[in-house]
Design a protein around this motif. Structure first.
Motif, PDB file in Angstrom:
ATOM      1  N   VAL A   6     -44.409 -37.125  -0.290  1.00  0.00           N
ATOM      2  CA  VAL A   6     -43.609 -38.338  -0.164  1.00  0.00           C
ATOM      3  C   VAL A   6     -42.344 -38.156  -0.987  1.00  0.00           C
ATOM      4  O   VAL A   6     -42.417 -37.882  -2.183  1.00  0.00           O
ATOM      5  CB  VAL A   6     -44.394 -39.579  -0.644  1.00  0.00           C
ATOM      6  CG1 VAL A   6     -43.529 -40.822  -0.563  1.00  0.00           C
ATOM      7  CG2 VAL A   6     -45.671 -39.744   0.150  1.00  0.00           C
ATOM      8  N   GLY A  11     -41.768 -45.042  -1.028  1.00  0.00           N
ATOM      9  CA  GLY A  11     -43.108 -44.580  -0.710  1.00  0.00           C
ATOM     10  C   GLY A  11     -43.287 -44.457   0.793  1.00  0.00           C
ATOM     11  O   GLY A  11     -42.319 -44.472   1.545  1.00  0.00           O
ATOM     12  N   GLN A  64     -51.157 -46.618   1.472  1.00  0.00           N
ATOM     13  CA  GLN A  64     -49.828 -46.343   0.927  1.00  0.00           C
ATOM     14  C   GLN A  64     -49.872 -45.204  -0.077  1.00  0.00           C
ATOM     15  O   GLN A  64     -50.846 -45.034  -0.810  1.00  0.00           O
ATOM     16  CB  GLN A  64     -49.263 -47.600   0.274  1.00  0.00           C
ATOM     17  CG  GLN A  64     -49.047 -48.707   1.277  1.00  0.00           C
ATOM     18  CD  GLN A  64     -48.453 -49.939   0.651  1.00  0.00           C
ATOM     19  OE1 GLN A  64     -48.532 -50.145  -0.557  1.00  0.00           O
ATOM     20  NE2 GLN A  64     -47.843 -50.771   1.470  1.00  0.00           N
ATOM     21  N   LYS A  66     -47.230 -43.198  -3.004  1.00  0.00           N
ATOM     22  CA  LYS A  66     -46.001 -43.379  -3.765  1.00  0.00           C
ATOM     23  C   LYS A  66     -45.189 -42.087  -3.833  1.00  0.00           C
ATOM     24  O   LYS A  66     -45.678 -41.011  -3.483  1.00  0.00           O
ATOM     25  CB  LYS A  66     -46.312 -43.900  -5.160  1.00  0.00           C
ATOM     26  CG  LYS A  66     -47.155 -42.957  -5.991  1.00  0.00           C
ATOM     27  CD  LYS A  66     -47.536 -43.591  -7.307  1.00  0.00           C
ATOM     28  CE  LYS A  66     -48.432 -42.618  -8.062  1.00  0.00           C
ATOM     29  NZ  LYS A  66     -49.053 -43.192  -9.211  1.00  0.00           N
ATOM     30  N   LEU A  67     -43.987 -42.224  -4.286  1.00  0.00           N
ATOM     31  CA  LEU A  67     -43.068 -41.109  -4.449  1.00  0.00           C
ATOM     32  C   LEU A  67     -43.733 -39.967  -5.208  1.00  0.00           C
ATOM     33  O   LEU A  67     -44.359 -40.189  -6.241  1.00  0.00           O
ATOM     34  CB  LEU A  67     -41.826 -41.582  -5.214  1.00  0.00           C
ATOM     35  CG  LEU A  67     -40.786 -40.529  -5.575  1.00  0.00           C
ATOM     36  CD1 LEU A  67     -40.132 -39.987  -4.314  1.00  0.00           C
ATOM     37  CD2 LEU A  67     -39.726 -41.125  -6.487  1.00  0.00           C
TER      38      LEU A  67
END
Length: 106
Positions: A6, A11, A64, A66-67
Motif C-alpha cells: 500500500v 490506505g 482495510q 494502511k500505508l
C-alpha cells in the motif's frame, strides 16, 4: 500470488470475496473479517480460538490496509474498487516514469 504494498496515504480497501496472503499479525488484527483457505481457495477448518498463522485467507467483508502494509493478492483488483495509485506494483513503477499532467489551465 502477486506481492503488493500500500503506497497511498489514504490506505486501501480489499472487498469481500478476495483471496489474500497475510502475516499472522495482519490476520489476527482482521480475524473477524477473514476465513483461512488453502491454495485452491477451499475453506480450512481450524479450532475455535486457535491463533491465526502466516497464510492465505478469503475476505468475508471489506478489509482495510494502511500505508506501508504489504500483502499477497490472488488475481486482479478492479480499478474502481481501490483508490488510484493505492498499490505499488510493476505497472505503478512504469507510470512513475511518465510526466504528470498539470491541473488548471490548458
Amino acid at each position: 500470488m502477486k506481492q503488493i504494498e500500500v503506497v497511498g496515504a489514504q490506505g486501501a480497501t480489499i472487498p469481500a470475496g478476495v483471496v489474500i496472503e497475510l502475516t499472522a499479525e495482519q490476520a489476527e488484527r482482521r480475524s473477524h473479517a477473514l476465513e483461512p483457505v488453502d491454495a485452491g481457495g477451499e475453506k480450512i477448518e481450524r479450532e475455535e480460538g486457535a491463533p491465526l498463522e502466516d497464510g492465505t485467507y478469503r475476505t468475508l467483508q471489506s478489509v482495510q490496509f494502511k500505508l506501508g502494509e504489504a500483502i499477497g493478492i490472488d488475481g486482479e483488483i478492479e480499478k474502481g474498487l481501490i483508490a488510484p495509485n493505492a498499490w505499488a506494483d510493476a505497472s505503478a513503477e512504469e507510470e512513475a516514469g511518465k510526466p504528470k499532467r498539470k491541473k488548471g489551465r490548458k
